[in-house]
Motif scaffolding. Sequence first.
Motif, PDB file in Angstrom:
ATOM      1  N   THR A 104      50.217  42.637  54.975  1.00 36.80           N
ATOM      2  CA  THR A 104      50.931  41.605  54.223  1.00 36.80           C
ATOM      3  C   THR A 104      49.961  40.513  53.816  1.00 36.80           C
ATOM      4  N   ALA A 105      49.840  40.296  52.510  1.00 35.00           N
ATOM      5  CA  ALA A 105      48.849  39.357  51.984  1.00 35.00           C
ATOM      6  C   ALA A 105      48.959  39.299  50.471  1.00 35.00           C
ATOM      7  N   MET A 106      48.204  38.372  49.895  1.00 36.25           N
ATOM      8  CA  MET A 106      48.003  38.358  48.449  1.00 36.25           C
ATOM      9  C   MET A 106      46.763  39.199  48.175  1.00 36.25           C
ATOM     10  N   TYR A 107      46.855  40.084  47.200  1.00 33.68           N
ATOM     11  CA  TYR A 107      45.735  40.937  46.844  1.00 33.68           C
ATOM     12  C   TYR A 107      45.228  40.576  45.451  1.00 33.68           C
ATOM     13  N   PHE A 108      43.923  40.363  45.376  1.00 30.10           N
ATOM     14  CA  PHE A 108      43.295  39.991  44.108  1.00 30.10           C
ATOM     15  C   PHE A 108      42.325  41.075  43.661  1.00 30.10           C
ATOM     16  N   CYS A 109      42.438  41.434  42.411  1.00 30.19           N
ATOM     17  CA  CYS A 109      41.475  42.305  41.766  1.00 30.19           C
ATOM     18  C   CYS A 109      40.426  41.393  41.135  1.00 30.19           C
ATOM     19  N   ALA A 110      39.153  41.766  41.207  1.00 26.50           N
ATOM     20  CA  ALA A 110      38.091  40.909  40.669  1.00 26.50           C
ATOM     21  C   ALA A 110      36.987  41.749  40.036  1.00 26.50           C
ATOM     22  N   PHE A 111      36.281  41.111  39.133  1.00 25.09           N
ATOM     23  CA  PHE A 111      35.282  41.774  38.303  1.00 25.09           C
ATOM     24  C   PHE A 111      34.034  40.911  38.251  1.00 25.09           C
ATOM     25  N   GLN A 121      24.076  38.892  36.385  1.00 25.45           N
ATOM     26  CA  GLN A 121      23.296  38.523  37.568  1.00 25.45           C
ATOM     27  C   GLN A 121      24.142  38.404  38.818  1.00 25.45           C
ATOM     28  N   GLY A 122      25.373  38.123  38.630  1.00 26.35           N
ATOM     29  CA  GLY A 122      26.199  37.940  39.809  1.00 26.35           C
ATOM     30  C   GLY A 122      26.605  36.497  39.996  1.00 26.35           C
ATOM     31  N   GLY A 123      27.433  36.265  40.964  1.00 22.06           N
ATOM     32  CA  GLY A 123      27.833  34.910  41.298  1.00 22.06           C
ATOM     33  C   GLY A 123      29.165  34.508  40.728  1.00 22.06           C
ATOM     34  N   LYS A 124      29.534  35.052  39.571  1.00 23.67           N
ATOM     35  CA  LYS A 124      30.786  34.653  38.929  1.00 23.67           C
ATOM     36  C   LYS A 124      31.794  35.779  39.001  1.00 23.67           C
ATOM     37  N   LEU A 125      32.670  35.704  39.967  1.00 19.39           N
ATOM     38  CA  LEU A 125      33.768  36.653  40.062  1.00 19.39           C
ATOM     39  C   LEU A 125      34.906  36.186  39.157  1.00 19.39           C
TER      40      LEU A 125
END
Lengths: 114, 113
Positions: free
Chosen positions: A87-94, A98-102
């Motif tokens: 039980t939780a909030m689930y986030f999809c991310a991309f 270079q990285g660092g910015k989801l």
Amino acid sequence: AQTVTQSQPEMSVQEAETVTLSCTYDTSENNYYLFWYKQPPSRQMILVIRQEAYKQQNATENRFSVNFQKAAKSFSLKISDSQLGDTAMYFCAFIYNQGGKLIFGQGTELSVKP
Amino acid sequence: KAGVTQTPRYLIKTRGQQVTLSCSPISGHRSVSWYQQTPGQGLQFLFEYFSETQRNKGNFPGRFSGRQFSNSRSEMNVSTLELGDSALYLCASSAGQAQNIQYFGAGTRLSVL
């Protein structure tokens, strides 16, 4: 612009059953990474699973697996044998470059019922 | 290995004040990213620091600023606080490449009255 869309604001599942959370994304990039993060009521963001876009094989972590369809820009999460602790909030991310910015979707609130 | 540590956990400020939030990354990580989480806007990227340099920046006004020290610890500052700045502020650390996992701290809950 890169965007991530989660079309299911809320979902519920019975304990021990299977549930699938949907995620679509939009990008012109070819090399990127996709993640599912879980945020329980404690608010601590926890990584669930990661997928590299250049890999055709779907990632799996124990009861969690993804269905990655690169051409359709779809990245769904399947949770098998659901447990109360899921039980939780689930986030999809991309992320790309270079990285660092989801870039996150709006989240799906999952309730696992006994 | 110690995780990502954010301090303080809770803050209450009034409009017009300024605030500084701190984030200590996992040992060896050189990248620290900051995110704002609100019920209305969700999770939004503020900025990322890598080896003391701001490498990425989100679409936030100049009132939001940050810095990173030589030990990779990062601070975020918000000046002239507005009611709309009330949010959970999360920081995440990673090794710095896109494929690297970002590990999150527990967040700082900021309330602006």
